[in-house]
Design a protein around this motif. Structure first.
Motif, PDB file in Angstrom:
ATOM      1  N   ILE A 254       2.454  19.217  -9.225  1.00 31.42           N
ATOM      2  CA  ILE A 254       2.122  19.146  -7.794  1.00 31.42           C
ATOM      3  C   ILE A 254       0.704  18.637  -7.597  1.00 31.42           C
ATOM      4  O   ILE A 254       0.444  17.756  -6.756  1.00 31.42           O
ATOM      5  N   VAL A 255      -0.245  19.173  -8.367  1.00 27.18           N
ATOM      6  CA  VAL A 255      -1.634  18.738  -8.239  1.00 27.18           C
ATOM      7  C   VAL A 255      -1.778  17.276  -8.651  1.00 27.18           C
ATOM      8  O   VAL A 255      -2.471  16.495  -7.991  1.00 27.18           O
ATOM      9  N   PHE A 256      -1.129  16.890  -9.738  1.00 22.89           N
ATOM     10  CA  PHE A 256      -1.178  15.492 -10.188  1.00 22.89           C
ATOM     11  C   PHE A 256      -0.665  14.556  -9.100  1.00 22.89           C
ATOM     12  O   PHE A 256      -1.314  13.558  -8.754  1.00 22.89           O
ATOM     13  N   ALA A 257       0.520  14.857  -8.559  1.00 20.96           N
ATOM     14  CA  ALA A 257       1.115  13.986  -7.547  1.00 20.96           C
ATOM     15  C   ALA A 257       0.264  13.931  -6.291  1.00 20.96           C
ATOM     16  O   ALA A 257       0.062  12.858  -5.701  1.00 20.96           O
ATOM     17  N   ALA A 258      -0.271  15.072  -5.864  1.00 18.93           N
ATOM     18  CA  ALA A 258      -1.085  15.102  -4.646  1.00 18.93           C
ATOM     19  C   ALA A 258      -2.403  14.360  -4.831  1.00 18.93           C
ATOM     20  O   ALA A 258      -2.861  13.639  -3.936  1.00 18.93           O
ATOM     21  N   LEU A 259      -3.036  14.518  -5.992  1.00 22.93           N
ATOM     22  CA  LEU A 259      -4.300  13.819  -6.250  1.00 22.93           C
ATOM     23  C   LEU A 259      -4.109  12.304  -6.211  1.00 22.93           C
ATOM     24  O   LEU A 259      -4.905  11.582  -5.593  1.00 22.93           O
ATOM     25  N   PHE A 260      -3.057  11.821  -6.855  1.00 18.81           N
ATOM     26  CA  PHE A 260      -2.854  10.375  -6.875  1.00 18.81           C
ATOM     27  C   PHE A 260      -2.355   9.854  -5.530  1.00 18.81           C
ATOM     28  O   PHE A 260      -2.543   8.677  -5.204  1.00 18.81           O
ATOM     29  N   ASP A 261      -1.731  10.716  -4.733  1.00 20.93           N
ATOM     30  CA  ASP A 261      -1.412  10.302  -3.373  1.00 20.93           C
ATOM     31  C   ASP A 261      -2.690  10.125  -2.555  1.00 20.93           C
ATOM     32  O   ASP A 261      -2.790   9.219  -1.724  1.00 20.93           O
ATOM     33  N   LEU A 262      -3.691  10.984  -2.792  1.00 24.03           N
ATOM     34  CA  LEU A 262      -4.982  10.805  -2.127  1.00 24.03           C
ATOM     35  C   LEU A 262      -5.632   9.499  -2.557  1.00 24.03           C
ATOM     36  O   LEU A 262      -6.266   8.812  -1.746  1.00 24.03           O
ATOM     37  N   VAL A 263      -5.490   9.153  -3.827  1.00 23.45           N
ATOM     38  CA  VAL A 263      -6.007   7.866  -4.301  1.00 23.45           C
ATOM     39  C   VAL A 263      -5.311   6.725  -3.568  1.00 23.45           C
ATOM     40  O   VAL A 263      -5.943   5.769  -3.119  1.00 23.45           O
ATOM     41  N   ARG A 264      -3.988   6.827  -3.444  1.00 29.27           N
ATOM     42  CA  ARG A 264      -3.228   5.789  -2.743  1.00 29.27           C
ATOM     43  C   ARG A 264      -3.703   5.627  -1.312  1.00 29.27           C
ATOM     44  O   ARG A 264      -3.911   4.503  -0.821  1.00 29.27           O
ATOM     45  N   ARG A 265      -3.893   6.750  -0.622  1.00 30.97           N
ATOM     46  CA  ARG A 265      -4.287   6.689   0.791  1.00 30.97           C
ATOM     47  C   ARG A 265      -5.684   6.105   0.966  1.00 30.97           C
ATOM     48  O   ARG A 265      -5.964   5.456   1.974  1.00 30.97           O
ATOM     49  N   SER A 266      -6.562   6.372   0.022  1.00 33.95           N
ATOM     50  CA  SER A 266      -7.951   5.944   0.187  1.00 33.95           C
ATOM     51  C   SER A 266      -8.251   4.615  -0.481  1.00 33.95           C
ATOM     52  O   SER A 266      -9.403   4.175  -0.496  1.00 33.95           O
ATOM     53  N   SER A 267      -7.224   3.940  -1.019  1.00 30.63           N
ATOM     54  CA  SER A 267      -7.465   2.678  -1.721  1.00 30.63           C
ATOM     55  C   SER A 267      -7.646   1.500  -0.791  1.00 30.63           C
ATOM     56  O   SER A 267      -8.008   0.413  -1.230  1.00 30.63           O
ATOM     57  N   ARG A 268      -7.317   1.661   0.485  1.00 31.99           N
ATOM     58  CA  ARG A 268      -7.587   0.637   1.498  1.00 31.99           C
ATOM     59  C   ARG A 268      -6.998  -0.719   1.137  1.00 31.99           C
ATOM     60  O   ARG A 268      -7.658  -1.755   1.226  1.00 31.99           O
ATOM     61  N   GLY A 269      -5.725  -0.735   0.716  1.00 35.97           N
ATOM     62  CA  GLY A 269      -5.068  -1.997   0.447  1.00 35.97           C
ATOM     63  C   GLY A 269      -5.190  -2.480  -0.975  1.00 35.97           C
ATOM     64  O   GLY A 269      -4.641  -3.531  -1.301  1.00 35.97           O
ATOM     65  N   TYR A 270      -5.898  -1.762  -1.833  1.00 34.27           N
ATOM     66  CA  TYR A 270      -6.040  -2.165  -3.234  1.00 34.27           C
ATOM     67  C   TYR A 270      -5.522  -1.030  -4.117  1.00 34.27           C
ATOM     68  O   TYR A 270      -6.270  -0.399  -4.869  1.00 34.27           O
ATOM     69  N   VAL A 271      -4.221  -0.774  -4.010  1.00 27.96           N
ATOM     70  CA  VAL A 271      -3.633   0.384  -4.666  1.00 27.96           C
ATOM     71  C   VAL A 271      -3.685   0.251  -6.179  1.00 27.96           C
ATOM     72  O   VAL A 271      -3.952   1.213  -6.894  1.00 27.96           O
ATOM     73  N   GLY A 272      -3.412  -0.940  -6.702  1.00 27.69           N
ATOM     74  CA  GLY A 272      -3.444  -1.124  -8.140  1.00 27.69           C
ATOM     75  C   GLY A 272      -4.791  -0.776  -8.734  1.00 27.69           C
ATOM     76  O   GLY A 272      -4.892  -0.035  -9.717  1.00 27.69           O
ATOM     77  N   ALA A 273      -5.855  -1.305  -8.126  1.00 24.93           N
ATOM     78  CA  ALA A 273      -7.203  -1.009  -8.611  1.00 24.93           C
ATOM     79  C   ALA A 273      -7.533   0.466  -8.445  1.00 24.93           C
ATOM     80  O   ALA A 273      -8.130   1.093  -9.328  1.00 24.93           O
ATOM     81  N   GLY A 274      -7.149   1.044  -7.299  1.00 25.12           N
ATOM     82  CA  GLY A 274      -7.435   2.460  -7.063  1.00 25.12           C
ATOM     83  C   GLY A 274      -6.750   3.354  -8.082  1.00 25.12           C
ATOM     84  O   GLY A 274      -7.356   4.263  -8.645  1.00 25.12           O
ATOM     85  N   MET A 275      -5.463   3.087  -8.326  1.00 26.30           N
ATOM     86  CA  MET A 275      -4.726   3.876  -9.312  1.00 26.30           C
ATOM     87  C   MET A 275      -5.305   3.683 -10.712  1.00 26.30           C
ATOM     88  O   MET A 275      -5.394   4.621 -11.508  1.00 26.30           O
ATOM     89  N   GLY A 276      -5.676   2.446 -11.017  1.00 26.94           N
ATOM     90  CA  GLY A 276      -6.239   2.176 -12.335  1.00 26.94           C
ATOM     91  C   GLY A 276      -7.552   2.892 -12.560  1.00 26.94           C
ATOM     92  O   GLY A 276      -7.770   3.516 -13.608  1.00 26.94           O
TER      93      GLY A 276
END
Length: 390
Positions: free
Chosen positions: A92-114
């Protein structure tokens, strides 16, 4: 770090402390997989009901309580039960943390996730090294047991940081979906057509299955068959893991530039080919080191592209939880299957040809997975007329 700190010290924590057999002690490293799959229906229920930052806060607090409980004299059976429950909160924590990364990546999801994957992967490596260091400087299970308390403190620290910055994330529109099919610069609504989820899950399953072979089986081959020293073995196995951790950010940026599926296919071909080369380069340290470099670089691209692709397949927290579960299952399956193959071919003393055959089988499996999932995603996008840069 809590995911791997206890892994090197299962003997001290369970065999010395509770008198467990080696098999039961090793169950600690895998039984949280049951919790990982149990977390998926819970994530499905929670989607849209709780903001991801709230899931991070409360999930980390629950995780801390379960980690601390394992420091108590519960006995082996109840400790394993708590470990399985801890797998639920961990996912749950893993999925929620990376969802926050997705939301805050501002259109650059690949770079944000990486970029976010770099501290994740380095934390896994540092956690294992730290756990081993504790045992080296301690006197067995009683003193090594405080690792559970430290793990709980780290989880509370995560919850505290999330609580402090929660306002920033709560201001981000939760329904916003990022289009990562092309360059990642377009913000689209939830009406965009999604990819099927199974190809992304099959990707991470095959990645982690071959990863289990590298970290679990290859070091034994380097020791028993080739006689490499512990230092050389550590360097050869640690090199691709380090390159993978450092390369996920640049690889994610590349996903945003040319498309995640294209990066995935190219990296998958390079990864499978280098895996096959392991079967002929094992008795020479320098060529083997070169192959491990290629494996590390291509693995960083595999991780970044697969986690970017899985977000296109469904609600983010649910998709990321499934991604984590599929990866864990792949790691355990790859490790177990490699042991089965080696024992079937070579008994208790596998030869060089036995190890080479297993490496070739895994390389073929990964290449076939890349082919099937790549074609499936392309056909799906063509049918749905999804705009994308393949």
């Amino acid at each position: 770090m809590p995911d791997t700190m206890a892994a090197p010290v299962v003997r001290e924590l369970f065999m010395d402390r509770y008198g467990a057999s080696p098999g039961l002690a090793q169950m600690f490293n895998g039984i949280n997989l049951l919790g990982a799959f149990a977390a998926l229906p819970l994530l499905w229920f929670l989607r849209g009901k709780s903001h991801s930052v709230a899931l991070v806060i409360w999930g980390s607090i629950a995780d801390a309580l379960l980690l601390a409980a394992m420091a108590l004299p519960l006995g082996l059976e109840w400790t394993l039960v708590v470990r399985a429950l801890e797998g639920v909160t961990d996912v749950i924590v893993f999925a929620a943390l990376f969802d926050l990364v997705r939301r805050s990546s501002r259109g650059y999801v690949g770079a944000g996730m990486g970029i976010a994957s770099t501290p994740l992967l380095m934390g896994l490596g540092f956690g294992a090294m730290f756990g081993g260091l504790v045992v080296r400087q301690s006197a067995g299970g009683a003193s090594a047991n405080w690792l559970f308390g430290l793990s709980a403190v780290l989880s509370i620290l995560v919850a505290g940081i999330a609580f402090i910055v929660r306002r920033r994330f709560e201001a981000i529109e939760p329904s916003a979906d990022i289009d990562i099919s092309n360059s990642g610069m377009n913000l689209k609504s939830n009406r965009q057509v999604r990819d099927p989820m199974w190809p992304s899950l099959a990707m991470t399953f095959s990645d982690r299955a071959t990863g289990g072979l590298i970290t679990g089986t290859l070091p034994i081959a380097l020791s028993q068959v080739f006689g490499y020293s512990p230092l050389v073995r550590g360097l050869l196995v640690g090199l691709p893991l380090l390159l993978m951790a450092l390369g996920t950010g640049p690889a994610g940026w590349l996903c945003d530039r040319i498309g995640s599926l294209r990066v995935r296919i190219f990296a998958g071909v390079a990864y499978a080919a280098s895996f096959a080369l392991l079967s002929v380069a094992g008795d020479q340290a320098i060529p083997l080191g070169i192959v491990m470099v290629i494996i590390g670089i291509s693995a960083s691209a595999l991780f970044s592209s697969s986690i970017a692709l899985v977000i296109r397949s469904g609600p983010a927290t649910m998709a990321l939880g499934a991604f984590r579960g599929a990866g864990d299952l792949g790691f355990l399956s790859g490790t177990a299957f490699s042991v089965f193959l080696l024992s079937s071919m070579g008994g208790e003393s596998p030869t060089y040809s036995n190890y080479a055959a297993v490496l070739t089988i895994f390389a073929g499996f990964h290449a076939l997975t890349t082919l099937i999932t790549g074609v499936a995603l392309k056909l799906s996008r063509s049918r749905n007329a999804t705009v994308g840069n393949f």
